[in-house]
Design a protein around this motif. Structure first.
Motif, mmCIF file in Angstrom:
data_model
loop_
_atom_site.group_PDB
_atom_site.id
_atom_site.type_symbol
_atom_site.label_atom_id
_atom_site.label_comp_id
_atom_site.label_asym_id
_atom_site.label_seq_id
_atom_site.Cartn_x
_atom_site.Cartn_y
_atom_site.Cartn_z
ATOM 1 N N THR A 1 0.847 -1.185 0.000
ATOM 2 C CA THR A 1 0.000 0.000 0.000
ATOM 3 C C THR A 1 0.885 1.238 0.000
ATOM 4 N N GLY A 2 0.635 2.146 -0.924
ATOM 5 C CA GLY A 2 1.418 3.363 -0.970
ATOM 6 C C GLY A 2 2.584 3.275 -1.952
ATOM 7 N N TRP A 3 2.957 2.059 -2.373
ATOM 8 C CA TRP A 3 4.013 1.932 -3.380
ATOM 9 C C TRP A 3 3.445 1.431 -4.696
ATOM 10 N N ASP A 4 2.284 0.804 -4.555
ATOM 11 C CA ASP A 4 1.686 0.077 -5.647
ATOM 12 C C ASP A 4 1.040 1.076 -6.605
ATOM 13 N N SER A 5 1.863 1.961 -7.165
ATOM 14 C CA SER A 5 1.293 3.071 -7.916
ATOM 15 C C SER A 5 1.911 3.118 -9.296
ATOM 16 N N SER A 6 1.070 3.330 -10.294
ATOM 17 C CA SER A 6 1.598 3.344 -11.651
ATOM 18 C C SER A 6 2.260 4.681 -11.958
ATOM 19 N N ALA A 7 2.010 5.686 -11.123
ATOM 20 C CA ALA A 7 2.602 6.999 -11.377
ATOM 21 C C ALA A 7 3.914 7.165 -10.619
ATOM 22 N N PHE A 8 4.450 6.054 -10.121
ATOM 23 C CA PHE A 8 5.633 6.183 -9.283
ATOM 24 C C PHE A 8 6.858 6.684 -10.045
ATOM 25 N N ALA A 9 7.008 6.282 -11.295
ATOM 26 C CA ALA A 9 8.206 6.699 -12.036
ATOM 27 C C ALA A 9 8.234 8.213 -12.275
ATOM 28 N N PRO A 10 7.175 8.815 -12.822
ATOM 29 C CA PRO A 10 7.208 10.278 -12.961
ATOM 30 C C PRO A 10 7.287 10.993 -11.614
ATOM 31 N N TYR A 11 6.676 10.409 -10.611
ATOM 32 C CA TYR A 11 6.742 10.937 -9.256
ATOM 33 C C TYR A 11 8.204 11.001 -8.805
ATOM 34 N N PHE A 12 8.942 9.931 -9.064
ATOM 35 C CA PHE A 12 10.346 9.884 -8.667
ATOM 36 C C PHE A 12 11.192 10.843 -9.494
ATOM 37 N N ILE A 13 10.913 10.918 -10.783
ATOM 38 C CA ILE A 13 11.717 11.797 -11.634
ATOM 39 C C ILE A 13 11.526 13.245 -11.216
ATOM 40 N N SER A 14 10.269 13.628 -10.968
ATOM 41 C CA SER A 14 10.054 15.024 -10.590
ATOM 42 C C SER A 14 10.638 15.302 -9.218
ATOM 43 N N GLY A 15 10.592 14.297 -8.328
ATOM 44 C CA GLY A 15 11.211 14.470 -7.018
ATOM 45 C C GLY A 15 12.712 14.617 -7.140
ATOM 46 N N ALA A 16 13.299 13.867 -8.084
ATOM 47 C CA ALA A 16 14.736 13.938 -8.299
ATOM 48 C C ALA A 16 15.147 15.326 -8.791
ATOM 49 N N PHE A 17 14.313 15.918 -9.598
ATOM 50 C CA PHE A 17 14.547 17.284 -10.075
ATOM 51 C C PHE A 17 14.697 18.233 -8.886
ATOM 52 N N VAL A 18 13.751 18.122 -7.976
ATOM 53 C CA VAL A 18 13.751 19.017 -6.819
ATOM 54 C C VAL A 18 15.012 18.784 -5.980
ATOM 55 N N ALA A 19 15.278 17.526 -5.644
ATOM 56 C CA ALA A 19 16.431 17.219 -4.800
ATOM 57 C C ALA A 19 17.718 17.692 -5.468
ATOM 58 N N GLY A 20 17.841 17.417 -6.759
ATOM 59 C CA GLY A 20 19.070 17.741 -7.472
ATOM 60 C C GLY A 20 19.317 19.238 -7.542
ATOM 61 N N ILE A 21 18.292 19.982 -7.896
ATOM 62 C CA ILE A 21 18.502 21.424 -8.036
ATOM 63 C C ILE A 21 18.694 22.061 -6.667
ATOM 64 N N GLY A 22 18.003 21.546 -5.658
ATOM 65 C CA GLY A 22 18.235 22.030 -4.298
ATOM 66 C C GLY A 22 19.695 21.871 -3.906
ATOM 67 N N ALA A 23 20.251 20.685 -4.178
ATOM 68 C CA ALA A 23 21.653 20.438 -3.845
ATOM 69 C C ALA A 23 22.563 21.352 -4.655
ATOM 70 N N LEU A 24 22.219 21.538 -5.908
ATOM 71 C CA LEU A 24 23.053 22.378 -6.784
ATOM 72 C C LEU A 24 23.127 23.810 -6.241
ATOM 73 N N VAL A 25 21.983 24.358 -5.889
ATOM 74 C CA VAL A 25 21.942 25.725 -5.357
ATOM 75 C C VAL A 25 22.840 25.832 -4.131
ATOM 76 N N THR A 26 22.698 24.856 -3.229
ATOM 77 C CA THR A 26 23.456 24.898 -1.986
ATOM 78 C C THR A 26 24.952 24.864 -2.251
ATOM 79 N N VAL A 27 25.385 23.893 -3.062
ATOM 80 C CA VAL A 27 26.819 23.746 -3.309
ATOM 81 C C VAL A 27 27.366 24.966 -4.048
ATOM 82 N N ILE A 28 26.607 25.443 -5.015
ATOM 83 C CA ILE A 28 27.096 26.589 -5.790
ATOM 84 C C ILE A 28 27.269 27.812 -4.896
ATOM 85 N N TYR A 29 26.336 27.980 -3.964
ATOM 86 C CA TYR A 29 26.451 29.127 -3.081
ATOM 87 C C TYR A 29 27.762 29.043 -2.283
#
Ligand code: SF4
Ligand code: SF4
Ligand code: SF4
Lengths: 324, 440
Positions: free
Chosen positions: B227-255
């Motif tokens: 329950t909660g993983w059994d989702s067909s939208a999990f891949a786009p969910y993960f990709i968009s989450g990765a976008f957020v995490a990645g750019i957040g890290a980029l901003v921090t390191v660049i600063y």
């Protein structure tokens, strides 16, 4: 304490064997199950002889039985452990109407599989679907699914599905990723988080024992998964799984789907008819896992649910030897 | 306009100052502690963790998913900036690629830490089974490591040649290393043509591999019945989450790089402004998938899903859930809408909160689901019904994060963190006009 422990185990084995032999003598039960092994279904001669079991116990056995055992032995040699016993499809039926949480099944399974952890392979759940429905006892073990999620996700083929229906684990190969546990919807898999310590706690002697996926828990290994194996080590000797023979209420029926027979050691029944008459069903059918374990609903119960409460332990399923 | 030599010496790697050395020492201590804790885990088995048969995965896996997600920054910046040929990317891409490399390497290490039998790691190759998502992980992670290594290395070639010259007299040994790494780069037009073509190919590859990596990562969960993983939208969910995490890290390191190396002239407020907009976009998309994941089931939930939602929204995990959603997602969107919010310092703090939020987000995805199986939890010690990481798990996990930071720090120390040749070229060709444009 150890001595005590051994004694109970011996007593159990003794009783289990006698139960089995009694079944044969009655011309039902085991002999039916093993009809494949001895096609000319010999009638008991009435003559008996004394034999020593592997456990060192002396038992009395009908002479007609002796041949059969030899036959099994030969038979058990020539199949691949990963492919399974040819032309068989093992199934189990659990009659919820008869279960009163006696927990003999669990104790027997724990003992015979040398379980030392905190989580038994066979669980008897206290179930109540909603406030208005009646509570009942639900024994579960590995459902040996025909579409096993655990097998699909295992990256190294350590857990595998055999043609005879069994889902087994090669704990010499398992890498301990626990993906199979995440995948199994029946929460039936158990992990050895630390050293199982069977030699110490259970005084287990492994000399000369060849570990095989057909006898899970002998030994359990640190960092690998365990679960109910449907006891092929018993079945190929023409015996029933430990839990089946241990149950005093005849809840568990074990058998072969191709032969359409199941037995609880006391009575042998047609699987298809049993499922039809008693409206058999499988757990979480909607997931599509296709379990090999069928359940008969808890209707027309002869047993009182409350009786089982005395045995019910919310937080324990494996009795620790030191607490006996 | 700056002289070429000034640019080179501005951007050339520098030795650590006192704070730099202290920082390195701090990270090394954390890593050593982690190694000790891991050795103990190998000896005693994973009973030193607080994982048990129900919470069978813990922060090792959520940390792994976090690393995989953050490693997406390389693919994301490449996709958005390199392939569309956005000129403002120049000072950002190298750092993005450094983060990607560090994170994907650590992802590989983290998943091995979670394996209870690391001594049998070879079985993954000997007995590989293609239908398991783990096997795909075993294929995609090393592939991605190689691609991101090349993606970092190739654009560096001209800079290595420059660095060789720059350090020729001051640090002959270092200079020789740069020379070797530059692979006889002369900057001839034939070399340049080959160079830019290879980078183009790599850009496409890293984008594809990055999307595959996130997808496989999502399948680790959605191939189960939970329950909660059994989702067909999990891949786009993960990709968009990765976008957020990645750019957040980029901003921090660049600063941090900008401040410690005093690169205000090269990494301007305009860059932060644009990164801020990018982060807003990423957060909005992710928010959309979050709504899909949590609000839609609210209306149609089956019994199990209901309990799952309840534990998140109002139950045991409510605090974390709302922190992750509000502080890690909604608040950044809100703040970044204002121009003031996209200034470097506020962006830095937003970046940190987004990264922390992303880390806990993975925890929220994994733990509650495991503790809500279909069968009731009975017959096991009461402590198995909850999960919070043990000291071993924390020490080891912190060590993996420290190690990622160590890799990033060392790469920034020895590589020109901002592409030198490119910056110089751009400044030259666009001269003052473009300078003004970047700065505005
Ligand atoms: S019950 Fe679980 S462990 Fe057993 S076969 Fe089915 S999925 Fe696998
Ligand atoms: S824990 Fe073992 S049996 Fe289970 S999926 Fe991993 S390797 Fe296979
Ligand atoms: S079939 Fe065997 S392993 Fe499975 S529950 Fe029964 S005794 Fe235990």
């Amino acid at each position: 304490m150890d001595e005590n422990n051994k004694k109970t185990r011996r007593k159990f084995l003794d009783r289990g064997l006698k139960l089995g032999v009694a079944g044969v003598l009655g011309g039902i039960g085991l002999s039916k199950l093993s009809a494949k092994f001895a096609p000319d279904d010999k009638a008991p001669t009435g003559e008996t002889m004394e034999l020593m079991t592997t456990d060192g116990t002396i038992v009395e056995i009908d002479t007609s039985e002796v041949m059969e055992v030899e036959h099994h032995h030969h038979y058990s040699m020539d199949y691949n452990v990963r492919e399974g016993i040819p032309n068989r499809k093992f199934v189990m039926v659990v009659d919820l109407a008869k279960c009163k949480n006696a927990l003999k099944c669990q104790q027997s399974c724990n003992k015979n599989h040398y379980i030392t952890g905190d989580n038994a392979w066979l669980k008897v759940y206290k179930m109540q679907e909603s406030a208005d429905t009646a509570p009942y006892w639900l024994p579960t073990m590995c459902q040996h699914c025909d579409k096993p999620a655990c097998v699909t996700v295992c990256p190294v083929d350590a857990t595998f599905k055999r043609e005879d229906g069994l889902v087994l684990i090669d704990n010499e190969r398992c890498i301990g990723c626990r993906f199979c546990m995440a995948a199994c919807p029946y929460s039936t898999r158990v992990f050895n988080w630390g050293d199982p310590g069977q030699e110490v706690t259970l005084n287990m002697d492994m000399t000369g024992v060849e570990p095989t996926p057909e006898y899970a828990g002998r030994p359990s290994l640190k960092g690998t998964v365990d679960k109910c194996d449907f006891c092929p080590h018993m079945v190929k000797e023409g015996e029933l799984p430990h839990c089946v023979t241990a149950c005093p209420n005849g809840v568990f029926y074990f058998g072969d789907k191709y032969e359409d027979t199941v037995t609880n050691g006391e009575e042998t029944l047609r699987l298809s008819k049993l499922l039809e008459d008693k409206a058999g069903y499988r757990l979480l059918e909607s997931l599509g896992t296709e379990p090999s374990v069928y359940y008969l609903p808890p209707v027309d119960r002869l047993v009182d649910f409350e009786e089982g409460m005395s045995e019910f332990k919310e937080f324990e399923s494996v009795e620790k030897p030191s607490e006996e | 306009m700056k002289k070429f030599d000034d640019i080179v010496s501005d951007l050339a790697p520098r030795e650590f100052g006192k704070t730099g050395l202290a920082w390195i020492g701090f990270l090394v201590v954390l890593v050593i502690l982690g190694i000790v804790a891991y050795a103990d885990q190998v000896i005693q088995g994973q009973k030193v963790t607080n994982m048990r048969d129900y919470a069978l995965w813990g922060i090792y896996i959520s940390n792994f998913v976090f690393f995989v997600a953050t490693s997406f920054v390389g693919s994301a910046t490449v996709a958005i900036l390199r392939l569309t040929n956005n000129s403002w990317r120049t000072p950002l891409v190298r750092i993005a690629e450094i983060i990607t490399l560090a994170c994907i390497v650590m992802a590989g290490i983290t998943i091995t830490i979670d394996m209870a039998r690391p001594d049998r790691v070879m079985n993954l190759f000997i007995h590989a089974r293609l239908q398991s998502p783990i096997t795909w992980d075993i294929i995609i992670i090393p592939t991605f490591i190689v691609i991101s290594l090349l993606m970092l290395y190739f654009p560096l070639l001209p800079d290595f040649a420059l660095m060789k010259k720059h350090f020729e007299t001051s640090k002959p040994r270092l200079s020789r290393w740069y020379g070797r790494l530059s692979l006889k780069w002369t900057g001839s037009s034939a070399q340049k043509a080959l160079h830019s073509r290879s980078i183009m190919v790599l850009s496409v590859l890293i984008l594809i591999a990055g999307v595959m990596l996130q997808t496989i990562d999502a399948w680790l969960f959605s191939t189960t019945y939970r329950t909660g993983w059994d989702s067909s939208a999990f891949a786009p969910y993960f990709i968009s989450g990765a976008f957020v995490a990645g750019i957040g890290a980029l901003v921090t390191v660049i600063y941090i790089v900008r401040r410690t190396r005093k690169l205000e002239e090269y990494i301007t407020e305009g860059h932060f402004d644009k990164m801020g907009k990018l982060l807003t976009l990423a957060c909005i998309i992710y928010l959309y998938f979050n709504i899909n994941e949590y609000v839609i089931p609210f209306f149609t939930a089956k019994k199990g899903e209901d309990a799952h939602l309840e534990s998140l929204l109002t139950g045991h995990y409510a605090g974390l859930f709302w922190f992750v959603t509000l502080a890690g997602l909604v608040l950044p969107i809100f703040l970044l809408l204002f121009k003031k919010g996209r200034k470097p310092l506020p962006m830095f703090f937003i970046g940190i909160v987004v990264v922390i939020g992303s880390w806990w987000k993975r925890y929220i995805i994994i733990t509650p689901t495991l503790l809500e199986p279909f069968m009731p939890i009975q017959g096991v010690p009461e402590s198995w019904r909850t999960y919070f990481p043990s000291a071993h798990e924390w020490i080891i996990t912190i060590a993996t994060l420290a190690m990622a930071l160590l890799i990033i720090t060392l790469l920034v120390r020895f590589l020109p963190a901002v592409p030198v040749q490119r910056t110089a070229d751009e400044m030259e060709t666009k001269a003052e006009a473009s300078l003004k444009k970047i700065a505005s």
